[in-house]
Design a protein around this motif. Structure first.
Motif, PDB file in Angstrom:
ATOM      1  N   ARG A  81      55.917  34.321  29.687  1.00 54.03           N
ATOM      2  CA  ARG A  81      55.574  33.541  30.530  1.00 54.03           C
ATOM      3  C   ARG A  81      54.594  32.275  30.515  1.00 54.03           C
ATOM      4  NH1 ARG A  81      57.565  33.949  35.997  1.00 54.03           N
ATOM      5  NH2 ARG A  81      56.985  31.766  36.162  1.00 54.03           N
ATOM      6  N   GLY A  82      55.430  31.702  29.768  1.00 57.65           N
ATOM      7  CA  GLY A  82      54.124  30.410  29.728  1.00 57.65           C
ATOM      8  C   GLY A  82      52.913  29.782  30.808  1.00 57.65           C
ATOM      9  N   ASP A  83      53.339  29.560  32.037  1.00 58.99           N
ATOM     10  CA  ASP A  83      53.336  28.670  33.320  1.00 58.99           C
ATOM     11  C   ASP A  83      52.707  29.560  34.237  1.00 58.99           C
ATOM     12  OD1 ASP A  83      55.144  30.900  33.358  1.00 58.99           O
ATOM     13  OD2 ASP A  83      56.001  29.537  35.146  1.00 58.99           O
ATOM     14  N   MET A  84      52.781  31.615  33.527  1.00 57.33           N
ATOM     15  CA  MET A  84      51.819  32.091  33.867  1.00 57.33           C
ATOM     16  C   MET A  84      50.977  32.195  33.344  1.00 57.33           C
ATOM     17  SD  MET A  84      52.904  33.186  37.091  1.00 57.33           S
ATOM     18  CE  MET A  84      53.347  31.892  37.488  1.00 57.33           C
ATOM     19  N   VAL A  85      50.836  32.329  32.034  1.00 61.22           N
ATOM     20  CA  VAL A  85      49.625  32.381  30.872  1.00 61.22           C
ATOM     21  C   VAL A  85      49.059  30.829  30.844  1.00 61.22           C
ATOM     22  CG1 VAL A  85      48.422  32.128  29.272  1.00 61.22           C
ATOM     23  CG2 VAL A  85      50.736  33.529  29.324  1.00 61.22           C
ATOM     24  N   ALA A  86      49.541  29.914  30.899  1.00 61.30           N
ATOM     25  CA  ALA A  86      48.300  28.825  31.802  1.00 61.30           C
ATOM     26  C   ALA A  86      47.965  28.945  33.159  1.00 61.30           C
ATOM     27  CB  ALA A  86      49.512  27.157  31.637  1.00 61.30           C
ATOM     28  N   ALA A  87      48.593  28.965  34.181  1.00 63.06           N
ATOM     29  CA  ALA A  87      47.799  29.076  35.529  1.00 63.06           C
ATOM     30  C   ALA A  87      46.953  30.047  35.790  1.00 63.06           C
ATOM     31  CB  ALA A  87      48.939  30.009  36.498  1.00 63.06           C
ATOM     32  N   LEU A  88      46.867  31.461  34.473  1.00 62.69           N
ATOM     33  CA  LEU A  88      45.903  31.721  34.645  1.00 62.69           C
ATOM     34  C   LEU A  88      44.690  31.489  33.727  1.00 62.69           C
ATOM     35  CD1 LEU A  88      44.361  35.209  34.179  1.00 62.69           C
ATOM     36  CD2 LEU A  88      45.476  35.754  32.898  1.00 62.69           C
ATOM     37  N   GLY A  89      44.486  30.626  32.754  1.00 63.62           N
ATOM     38  CA  GLY A  89      43.697  29.818  32.335  1.00 63.62           C
ATOM     39  C   GLY A  89      42.877  28.961  33.202  1.00 63.62           C
TER      40      GLY A  89
END
Length: 297
Positions: A81-89
């Motif tokens: 889930r690239g969107d979730m990894v990005a949101a975490l960052g």
């Protein structure tokens, strides 16, 4: 990226994380609904509610915290889930982004990046032109790395949750230059190499998300790979990343024709322990050469 690898976590964790999967859309609908109520304003909102740039989703502190926790669970349960990894960052960046911006402002090269705001994708980079650069240059090395790893420059999520447009660009710049770090450090795209690079990035840039990924990611490795990660790659990453030039200040696009070895010397970077590549270098170079020849004719 870690997001491209398959998760191997208990089903119970994945099931627990499912309610967080649609957090960004849920928060957006919540904001829209509240704002439509007559005479109502958000009781805890202390930031602007009007987007500051295209794609911006303003959050208050509570929404930011909920998204940070939810994206952390989702990133752990499904690293694809690239969107979730990005949101975490973005939701955990805190004061790190202003610090990175200050580093860029202190550098002549970094100031040009901030002023011109270049983007990294297949529309802004002529990969065919880079394939014609001489062997040993950064441009040629980057094209060969893309071919060897089977990736493209078009996989980075846009920034949504950082309010300041300039800081949002700093995060976007880090995200889009991640593959340049792979290339200059001679690391492929697999779980152990991604984790090694995350330790390098934390030592070099200080982003909290890189440390979170580096601490949690090893649970997905076999005992043998985990042992080698901590025995060989992590010491290299912390020492090299901590002593080298801050890579956020590099204007990579101005250096296509520069010799890679000279760049490493300038930045203070040395190669990590030998990594596991899925495609031999000779095969990747041959493929890049075929593409170059085809474009010539």
């Amino acid at each position: 990226m870690l997001s491209s690898a398959r998760a191997r976590l208990p089903i119970s964790l994945c099931s627990f994380s499912l309610p967080f999967a649609r957090l960004p859309n849920t928060l957006s609908r919540y904001q829209e609904t509240w704002q439509r109520l007559p005479g109502r304003t958000h009781p805890t909102r202390s930031i602007r509610t009007t987007p500051a740039y295209e794609g911006h989703i303003p959050l208050n502190w509570f929404e930011n915290a909920v998204l940070a926790v939810g994206s952390a669970f989702m990133s752990l349960a499904d690293p694809r889930r690239g969107d979730m990894v990005a949101a975490l960052g973005e939701t955990t960046a805190g004061p790190t982004l202003p610090s990175l911006r200050d580093r860029m402002l202190d550098s002549i090269e970094g100031r040009r990046v901030l002023m011109q705001r270049p983007r990294v994708n297949s529309s802004t980079i002529d990969l065919n032109k880079l394939a014609h650069y001489p062997e040993g240059t950064f441009g040629r090395a980057y094209v060969t790395w893309l071919e060897r790893c089977g990736v493209t420059p078009d996989t980075r999520e846009p920034v949504h949750y950082i309010d300041d447009p300039e800081l949002a660009y700093v995060m976007q710049r880090y995200r889009e230059c991640h593959d340049f770090y792979h290339c200059i450090c001679n690391l492929p795209v697999n779980v152990e190499s991604e984790l090694a690079l995350k330790y390098f990035e934390f030592a070099n840039l200080g982003l909290p998300m890189t440390l979170l990924s580096a601490l949690v990611g090893p649970v997905r490795l076999t005992p043998q790979k985990r042992q080698r990660l901590f025995a060989e790659f992590v010491p290299w990453a912390l020492k090299c990343g901590g002593s080298s030039r801050s890579l956020i200040t590099v204007y990579w696009e101005e250096r296509w024709g520069q010799n890679v070895a000279d760049m490493k010397t300038e930045f203070g970077i040395w190669d990590p322990p030998e990594a596991r590549w899925s495609k031999p270098l000779s095969e990747a170079k041959a493929a890049a050469e075929r593409h170059r020849t085809a474009q010539t004719h």
